[in-house]
Every structure is written in structure tokens, then in C-alpha cells.
Design a protein around this motif. Structure first.
Motif, PDB file in Angstrom:
ATOM      1  N   ILE A  53       0.861   5.088   0.689  1.00 56.94           N
ATOM      2  CA  ILE A  53       0.332   6.335   1.809  1.00 56.94           C
ATOM      3  C   ILE A  53       0.932   7.557   1.459  1.00 56.94           C
ATOM      4  O   ILE A  53       2.222   7.692   1.611  1.00 56.94           O
ATOM      5  CB  ILE A  53       0.099   6.119   3.008  1.00 56.94           C
ATOM      6  CG1 ILE A  53      -0.636   4.578   3.510  1.00 56.94           C
ATOM      7  CG2 ILE A  53      -0.518   7.035   3.648  1.00 56.94           C
ATOM      8  CD1 ILE A  53      -0.779   4.211   4.832  1.00 56.94           C
ATOM      9  N   ARG A  97      -2.130  13.728   2.727  1.00 51.70           N
ATOM     10  CA  ARG A  97      -3.053  13.633   3.709  1.00 51.70           C
ATOM     11  C   ARG A  97      -2.862  14.856   4.891  1.00 51.70           C
ATOM     12  O   ARG A  97      -3.944  15.338   5.159  1.00 51.70           O
ATOM     13  CB  ARG A  97      -2.887  12.310   4.333  1.00 51.70           C
ATOM     14  CG  ARG A  97      -3.027  11.187   3.493  1.00 51.70           C
ATOM     15  CD  ARG A  97      -4.470  11.181   2.717  1.00 51.70           C
ATOM     16  NE  ARG A  97      -5.720  11.311   3.838  1.00 51.70           N
ATOM     17  CZ  ARG A  97      -6.179  10.311   4.283  1.00 51.70           C
ATOM     18  NH1 ARG A  97      -6.049   8.983   3.978  1.00 51.70           N
ATOM     19  NH2 ARG A  97      -7.317  10.526   5.202  1.00 51.70           N
ATOM     20  N   ASP A 108      -5.731  17.794   5.249  1.00 51.93           N
ATOM     21  CA  ASP A 108      -6.676  17.599   6.232  1.00 51.93           C
ATOM     22  C   ASP A 108      -5.759  17.703   7.375  1.00 51.93           C
ATOM     23  O   ASP A 108      -4.992  17.088   8.024  1.00 51.93           O
ATOM     24  CB  ASP A 108      -7.003  16.081   6.390  1.00 51.93           C
ATOM     25  CG  ASP A 108      -7.947  15.539   7.531  1.00 51.93           C
ATOM     26  OD1 ASP A 108      -8.134  16.567   8.273  1.00 51.93           O
ATOM     27  OD2 ASP A 108      -8.082  14.384   7.643  1.00 51.93           O
ATOM     28  N   ALA A 137      -7.496   8.960  -1.228  1.00 48.95           N
ATOM     29  CA  ALA A 137      -6.702  10.111  -0.608  1.00 48.95           C
ATOM     30  C   ALA A 137      -5.141   9.667  -0.455  1.00 48.95           C
ATOM     31  O   ALA A 137      -4.272  10.576  -0.490  1.00 48.95           O
ATOM     32  CB  ALA A 137      -7.489  10.632   0.579  1.00 48.95           C
ATOM     33  N   ASN A 138      -5.162   8.416  -0.238  1.00 52.01           N
ATOM     34  CA  ASN A 138      -3.730   7.823   0.102  1.00 52.01           C
ATOM     35  C   ASN A 138      -2.833   7.893  -1.193  1.00 52.01           C
ATOM     36  O   ASN A 138      -1.406   7.943  -1.017  1.00 52.01           O
ATOM     37  CB  ASN A 138      -3.691   6.491   0.640  1.00 52.01           C
ATOM     38  CG  ASN A 138      -4.191   6.441   2.359  1.00 52.01           C
ATOM     39  OD1 ASN A 138      -3.907   7.494   2.769  1.00 52.01           O
ATOM     40  ND2 ASN A 138      -4.496   5.353   2.625  1.00 52.01           N
ATOM     41  N   THR A 139      -3.569   7.747  -2.111  1.00 56.88           N
ATOM     42  CA  THR A 139      -2.769   7.688  -3.463  1.00 56.88           C
ATOM     43  C   THR A 139      -2.822   8.842  -4.244  1.00 56.88           C
ATOM     44  O   THR A 139      -2.229   8.688  -5.460  1.00 56.88           O
ATOM     45  CB  THR A 139      -2.966   6.197  -4.158  1.00 56.88           C
ATOM     46  OG1 THR A 139      -4.319   6.493  -4.506  1.00 56.88           O
ATOM     47  CG2 THR A 139      -2.988   5.074  -3.518  1.00 56.88           C
ATOM     48  N   GLN A 182       0.783  -1.144  -0.198  1.00 62.95           N
ATOM     49  CA  GLN A 182      -0.128  -0.035   0.184  1.00 62.95           C
ATOM     50  C   GLN A 182       0.743   1.324  -0.043  1.00 62.95           C
ATOM     51  O   GLN A 182       1.865   1.270   0.585  1.00 62.95           O
ATOM     52  CB  GLN A 182      -0.885   0.032   1.262  1.00 62.95           C
ATOM     53  CG  GLN A 182      -1.884   1.223   1.292  1.00 62.95           C
ATOM     54  CD  GLN A 182      -2.914   1.253   2.460  1.00 62.95           C
ATOM     55  OE1 GLN A 182      -2.343   0.568   3.489  1.00 62.95           O
ATOM     56  NE2 GLN A 182      -3.830   2.012   2.142  1.00 62.95           N
ATOM     57  N   TYR A 239      -5.523  15.375  10.427  1.00 61.77           N
ATOM     58  CA  TYR A 239      -4.971  14.036  10.195  1.00 61.77           C
ATOM     59  C   TYR A 239      -3.728  13.595  10.976  1.00 61.77           C
ATOM     60  O   TYR A 239      -2.717  14.516  11.125  1.00 61.77           O
ATOM     61  CB  TYR A 239      -4.458  14.038   8.709  1.00 61.77           C
ATOM     62  CG  TYR A 239      -3.766  12.531   8.298  1.00 61.77           C
ATOM     63  CD1 TYR A 239      -4.526  11.617   7.733  1.00 61.77           C
ATOM     64  CD2 TYR A 239      -2.084  12.430   8.294  1.00 61.77           C
ATOM     65  CE1 TYR A 239      -3.905  10.374   7.381  1.00 61.77           C
ATOM     66  CE2 TYR A 239      -1.823  11.312   7.920  1.00 61.77           C
ATOM     67  CZ  TYR A 239      -2.810  10.118   7.434  1.00 61.77           C
ATOM     68  OH  TYR A 239      -2.155   9.044   7.155  1.00 61.77           O
ATOM     69  N   VAL A 247      -6.528   1.736  -4.964  1.00 61.41           N
ATOM     70  CA  VAL A 247      -7.580   2.498  -4.684  1.00 61.41           C
ATOM     71  C   VAL A 247      -8.966   1.624  -4.163  1.00 61.41           C
ATOM     72  O   VAL A 247      -9.331   1.747  -3.036  1.00 61.41           O
ATOM     73  CB  VAL A 247      -8.111   3.520  -5.709  1.00 61.41           C
ATOM     74  CG1 VAL A 247      -9.465   4.141  -5.079  1.00 61.41           C
ATOM     75  CG2 VAL A 247      -7.021   4.753  -5.868  1.00 61.41           C
ATOM     76  N   TYR A 265      -7.795  -0.960  -0.975  1.00 61.63           N
ATOM     77  CA  TYR A 265      -7.400  -0.506   0.356  1.00 61.63           C
ATOM     78  C   TYR A 265      -8.364   0.643   0.759  1.00 61.63           C
ATOM     79  O   TYR A 265      -8.414   1.091   1.855  1.00 61.63           O
ATOM     80  CB  TYR A 265      -5.989   0.100   0.316  1.00 61.63           C
ATOM     81  CG  TYR A 265      -4.954  -0.842   0.124  1.00 61.63           C
ATOM     82  CD1 TYR A 265      -4.860  -1.943   0.977  1.00 61.63           C
ATOM     83  CD2 TYR A 265      -4.141  -0.970  -0.658  1.00 61.63           C
ATOM     84  CE1 TYR A 265      -3.884  -2.985   1.076  1.00 61.63           C
ATOM     85  CE2 TYR A 265      -3.183  -1.912  -1.206  1.00 61.63           C
ATOM     86  CZ  TYR A 265      -3.071  -2.944  -0.050  1.00 61.63           C
ATOM     87  OH  TYR A 265      -2.138  -3.931  -0.248  1.00 61.63           O
ATOM     88  N   GLY A 266      -9.508   0.892  -0.342  1.00 54.57           N
ATOM     89  CA  GLY A 266     -10.364   1.733   0.109  1.00 54.57           C
ATOM     90  C   GLY A 266     -10.277   3.327   0.266  1.00 54.57           C
ATOM     91  O   GLY A 266     -10.733   3.858   1.064  1.00 54.57           O
ATOM     92  N   SER A 267      -9.051   3.763  -0.482  1.00 50.07           N
ATOM     93  CA  SER A 267      -8.832   5.038  -0.065  1.00 50.07           C
ATOM     94  C   SER A 267      -8.046   5.813  -1.304  1.00 50.07           C
ATOM     95  O   SER A 267      -7.025   5.276  -1.761  1.00 50.07           O
ATOM     96  CB  SER A 267      -7.667   5.299   1.169  1.00 50.07           C
ATOM     97  OG  SER A 267      -7.486   6.559   1.366  1.00 50.07           O
TER      98      SER A 267
END
Length: 603
Positions: free
Chosen positions: A65, A70, A74, A215-217, A63, A77, A208, A211-213
Motif C-alpha cells: 500500500i 494515496r 486523495d 492506486a495502492n501500488t 499487499q 484518504y 493489482v 487486491y483490486g486496487s
């Protein structure tokens, strides 16, 4: 076993330039005004994606990040909270660009604080250069050296997983249990890099969903609004620019690379076809294609012509080009633009520095030829702080910009920029290794020198150098003066409207004022008073840390469609789903066959 199946084998963390940028007052100024990312340098190097894809194809879970992104988008965060909840088999950090040397090591310290038994890996050009210093930080367990580390990292991950020896892994610097450092030979230097897409957008899209995100990538702050893509054509370079950490000299010095490794024309075209399915944003072709020779160029554009590509290509030039080259480009794609880093109008300095070592007449003939074949936009970059340049030379570059605009009748396709060589002189480049020859005085030598420099309150004091002809103060003041002059010139020739002209003019003058205030504050002996005065400037500094010397949209190319059609995206997603199911089955078989034992990764 199921838990092992979904456990992340590697979490790749891209750190901000300065870890505490959200609370510290640092006037970064125009350091990042002519690149997509902000002064936080939230755009991660594209090589991360090829490493991640290589590992995923081996059955590992990887993954990415983008912690810089982030943190930037944010304010709430919580880095420590996020890291404390993780439990990967390894953490990895890119230290490709030296401006990340503070943030990457500070976040690595946090990882080691909460997970003392999880190994931490560093890689990238800067990590490779400073590998023997970097490995001695307690938070660093491995440094993978070189420009093509997919295979060494793959071997390292299997060794970590199985608890086997690290002694035979190429390009690896590591520690024994007693803390002594081992430097394995740097022997993995592939001559061909067709083995993986660079960058690997399929991995990014798949991750995406996996890992369900999103924003991380995300690569950089404005990417969702302006999703420009890139295509790496080579690792290494034929050119020997004195201030470039990616020059022929630097690659030999850092990566043991004698000559560039190219991706084949067919591989590049295949990647362009895949990018087109994802969207219609411009594709930036990194490096000058002509480095690989005329046969390579002919094959690339011949194959490209057959595919009816809709995306605009942004072509990089390292030296002059003519009708023959631009005719090939125009025949192959419907739209193209150019990037030219001219650096200075003074021919003798260009010859010394190695970039566009030709006459101004040849430069202008290149521009004329590109326009003749329908080039939509030409970005031309000038710099302050290059070898032997004087204060007046910097200002004189704007006079040359006027000459160009007059010669080409104020053509709005000319996009002119000036920015400083900042914040650091690239380690490994000719000027860093031979400063006297190129007229430089270095303030930073070690990795820790650069880390501490990043904590200074303004970019003048962050600068790691000055030259025999310009002090750091000269570099800063000439940059702002030239930027004011160029801004007026753009308005005079109707390249920008009055609103943008006034906005940029105000921001440059405000930045000059803030820089003077910071210079006054740092002379205060009382540390508490100094901190309070800097804190009072923080809001103003944050407003001036982006788009100070040019408009935020001046570097962009028009986009009619940001993303691909529903049909093409559906096909991509189905293919990614099938790929992920295949890899899931592969991971299941690996876990079934090899139940990993607890290992000591310092063996």
C-alpha cells in the motif's frame, strides 16, 4: 480455514516523508526536483516488490500500500480509518531512504494503536543503520538488516505464523518479552541476486488484480502518464563516493557487504523482455554495468541484441566511457540515453568526493563519444553542498554548463540540472562517519534528530549539515542563484521555450521570497502567531514545492507507446492468472497442513 486462506500475511506500507504533510506548512523546495517523486517521496524502493514476490511464492498473501501516494492524490484518504479496518498477520515498513523516518514511524504508531498484537517490521538501509535505536520505539517489533532481506523476511514470516523462535534468523534485530533487545548476526549477504527479479513487475501487476486496487501500488504521482521502469543490476557498489549512502564504504558499514552482488546478464535480459510486454516506456538501468567487468558487459549487450528490444535504455555512468562502450550499446538497442552525476566542474573536488574522479576533458570526450553513437539525451547533474565547495564554486558550475553548450553547439540532447545535496547527509557514508575529513558539520546524529528536522518549516532548516565553506544559508542561496542562471542559459540556447523560462524564473524568485518570509516567521516568539503566519503561507508553499528549479518534463524521455499491445498484455495477464491459481492452491495446502496457533511474536 477459508478466512485464513485469504488473510493478508503482510501489509507493506510505504509512508510519506512527513506524516502530517497535508496540514503542516513545510517548504521542501528543490529537494525532489530531479527525481520522479514529489517532496512527499511517494516512490517506494523497488526491493519491496522482490520481498513481496518471495513471500507470495512461499504461499503468503502480501499487499503493498503506497500510503504516501494515496494521501497525496486523495485529500479525503483517512489513514487511521484504513488501518483500523485491516487485520494482517504483520505490518511492514520500508525505511530505506532517511527522508521517510518521520512518516514511517508515525504510521507504525497508528498500526500499533489499533492492532497492539500485530507485529511491525522495518527494513532498508536507514533502518539497518539505526536498527538499535529504531527497535526501541514501542511501535517497532523487528528490524531486518542488510540489502538482501528476502530470505530473512521469509524465515521471520514463518516464525510469526508458527509461533517459533527468532533466535536463529539472520540479520534480525528483535525484542524479547521483557523488552530487551537481541541483535542476531548479519550473516545473510548473498553474492548472487539472480533468485528474484528486481523490481518484480509481475508481482505488482498481479497484486493489482488480486487486491483490486491500482492506486495502492502506483510507484509515484505521474507514473500512469509516464510509466518509466527500472532494472536493478547490483546490490552494492565498487565506487566510494564520500556523500553516498550506497557507496562501497557504506555497504560494508551497514550491510556487511564486501563487494557487489550482481544479477546475471541473462536475468537482466529476461526482465527487459518481460517489461517490454508490459509497455514501451524507457527502462532505467540502475548502476553502471561496467562495475561487473568487460566480460559481463559484452555478454549483456550480446544477449540483448538477439532480442530486438524496442524500449529505450537509460544507462548510468559512474566514470568516463568511450567509443567501444557506446558502440556496444548502439548495436544492441535502437535508442539509449545517459545519466551522469558530475556534481561539480572542479576536478579536485570530484577527486576528493570520488565521483567522476577524472579531468573535464575526459568528461567532454565521453559526451562527444555518446553523441557520435546516437545517444538521444544526456542528463548531467550538478550539486550544491558537496565537500569543500564554495558559494562561487556552485555558481561556477553554470559557467561550465555554458562551456559545454558552446562546445557542443547548443545540442538539445544536453539536459543540465543543478540541485542541493538535501535534505540529509546519508548515514553510513564517508562524510557522515568522518565529517571533519570532508569538511562537514552535522546537525543530526540520531534517528530522532532527523525525524525532528523534517518538521522544520523550510528545507534550509531541515538540512542536516553545513560545510566549512558554506553555511546552510549559503547552500540555499547559491542553489537558487545557480538555478536562475541555468534557467537563463537554457533559454539562451533554445533548450526551453520562453513560456517555460518565465515560469521557472517566477517560481525560483517566489521561492526565494517565501524562504525569507519563513525565516522571519520562525523568529516570532508567540507560538500561536507563528502557527497562524505559517498557515497563511501554506497554499503558496504547496504551489512551490514541486518543479521549482526546472520544468516537470525536462527529466523525461519521449514515449511513443506507453503500454504494450493487446496481444502481449493478454499473454501477461493469462500467465499471471495461472500463477495466482497455482499459489492459491499452495496456500490451501499450507492451511490444511498447518493450522496456525495463536502466538506471542516476542518469544
Amino acid at each position: 480455514m477459508i478466512k485464513d486462506l485469504f488473510r493478508r500475511d503482510m501489509v507493506f506500507i510505504h509512508a510519506p516523508s512527513v506524516y502530517d504533510f497535508r496540514k503542516d506548512t513545510i517548504m521542501f523546495g528543490p529537494i525532489s526536483d530531479v527525481v520522479p517523486s514529489s517532496p512527499t517521496f511517494e516512490m517506494y524502493p523497488i526491493g519491496i516488490t522482490s520481498i513481496a514476490e518471495t513471500l507470495e511464492q512461499e504461499g503468503f498473501n502480501v499487499q503493498i500500500i503506497n500510503m504516501a501516494y494515496r494521501m497525496l492524490t486523495d485529500r479525503s484518504y483517512d489513514v487511521e480509518k484504513v488501518i483500523a479496518k485491516m487485520n494482517p498477520r504483520s505490518f511492514a515498513f520500508d525505511l530505506h531512504w532517511l527522508p521517510h523516518c518521520h512518516g514511517s514511524i508515525e504510521i507504525a504508531k497508528i498500526c500499533k494503536k489499533y492492532h497492539p498484537d500485530i507485529p511491525i517490521i522495518f527494513g532498508g538501509l536507514s533502518a539497518s543503520y539505526y536498527h538499535e535505536e529504531l527497535i526501541r520505539y514501542p511501535c517497532v517489533d523487528f528490524v531486518v538488516r542488510g540489502d538482501s532481506t528476502e530470505e530473512p523476511v521469509r524465515q521471520l514470516m514463518w516464525a510469526i505464523r508458527n509461533g517459533s523462535s527468532f533466535a536463529s534468523i539472520p540479520n534480525l534485530t528483535w525484542k524479547k518479552p521483557d523488552g530487551s533487545v537481541v541483535v542476531n548476526p548479519l550473516t545473510h549477504v548473498p553474492e548472487n541476486i539472480d533468485y528474484v527479479s528486481i523490481p518484480c513487475y509481475h508481482y505488482v501487476v498481479r497484486s493489482v488484480f488480486k487486491y483490486g486496487s491500482l492506486a495502492n501500488t502506483v510507484p509515484y504521482t505521474d507514473w500512469l502518464k509516464y510509466p518509466i521502469t527500472a532494472l536493478l543490476t547490483a546490490r552494492g557498489c565498487t565506487q566510494n563516493c564520500s556523500i553516498c549512502g550506497g557507496s562501497r564504504f557504506a555497504y560494508k558499514n551497514i550491510c556487511n557487504r564486501e563487494k557487489p552482488a550482481y544479477r546475471s546478464p541473462q536475468s537482466l535480459v529476461n526482465d527487459i523482455k518481460q517489461i517490454q510486454k508490459l509497455g514501451r516506456a524507457p527502462i532505467f538501468v540502475l548502476h553502471d554495468l561496467r562495475q561487473a567487468g568487460p566480460q559481463y558487459v559484452d555478454e549483456f549487450f550480446s544477449l540483448l541484441k538477439q532480442e530486438n528490444i524496442k524500449n529505450e535504455l537509460v544507462i548510468e555512468l559512474f566514470y568516463p566511457a568511450g567509443d567501444d562502450y557506446f558502440a556496444k550499446i548502439a548495436d544492441a538497442v535502437p535508442k539509449f540515453s545517459l545519466e551522469m552525476t558530475l556534481e561539480t566542474h572542479i576536478e579536485s573536488i570530484r577527486k576528493l568526493n570520488g565521483k567522476f574522479a577524472c579531468s573535464n576533458e575526459e568528461v567532454e570526450n565521453t559526451i562527444a563519444s555518446a553523441f557520435k553513437f546516437g545517444c538521444r539525451k544526456i542528463d548531467i547533474f550538478f550539486m550544491s553542498g558537496i565537500p569543500t565547495q564554495t558559494y562561487q564554486d556552485v555558481i561556477g558550475s553554470i559557467d561550465y554548463c555554458r562551456h559545454l553548450l558552446e562546445k557542443f553547439n547548443g545540442d538539445k540532447r544536453l539536459a543540465l540540472f543543478i540541485a542541493p545535496l538535501a535534505p540529509f547527509l546519508d548515514p553510513g557514508c564517508l562524510a557522515f562517519e568522518q565529517p571533519e575529513k570532508y569538511g562537514y558539520k552535522k546537525f543530526c546524529h540520531t534517528l530522532e534528530d532527523h525525524r525532528q528536522a523534517l518538521l522544520q518549516p523550510s528545507w534550509k532548516h531541515i538540512l542536516s549539515f553545513e560545510t566549512e565553506t558554506m553555511t546552510r544559508d549559503d547552500i540555499v542561496r547559491s542553489t537558487y542563484e545557480a538555478a536562475l542562471k541555468l534557467n537563463r542559459l537554457k533559454y539562451e540556447f533554445n533548450l526551453i521555450d520562453r513560456e517555460l523560462f518565465e515560469q521557472i524564473d517566477f517560481r525560483i524568485r517566489a521561492a526565494q521570497q517565501v524562504m525569507d518570509e519563513i525565516d522571519e516567521i520562525i523568529t516570532i516568539e508567540n507560538s500561536k502567531e507563528k502557527e497562524e503566519r505559517l498557515a497563511e503561507l501554506k497554499q503558496k508553499v504547496e504551489q512551490l514545492n514541486r518543479h521549482t528549479i526546472c520544468g516537470k518534463d525536462e527529466l523525461k524521455w519521449p514515449i511513443s507507446e506507453r503500454y504494450g499491445s493487446v496481444f502481449s498484455l493478454t499473454g501477461v495477464f493469462m500467465k499471471l492468472f495461472v500463477t495466482e491459481m497455482r499459489l492459491l492452491w499452495k496456500r490451501f495446502k499450507i492451511n490444511l497442513a498447518e493450522r496456525p496457533t495463536k502466538q506471542n511474536y516476542n518469544v
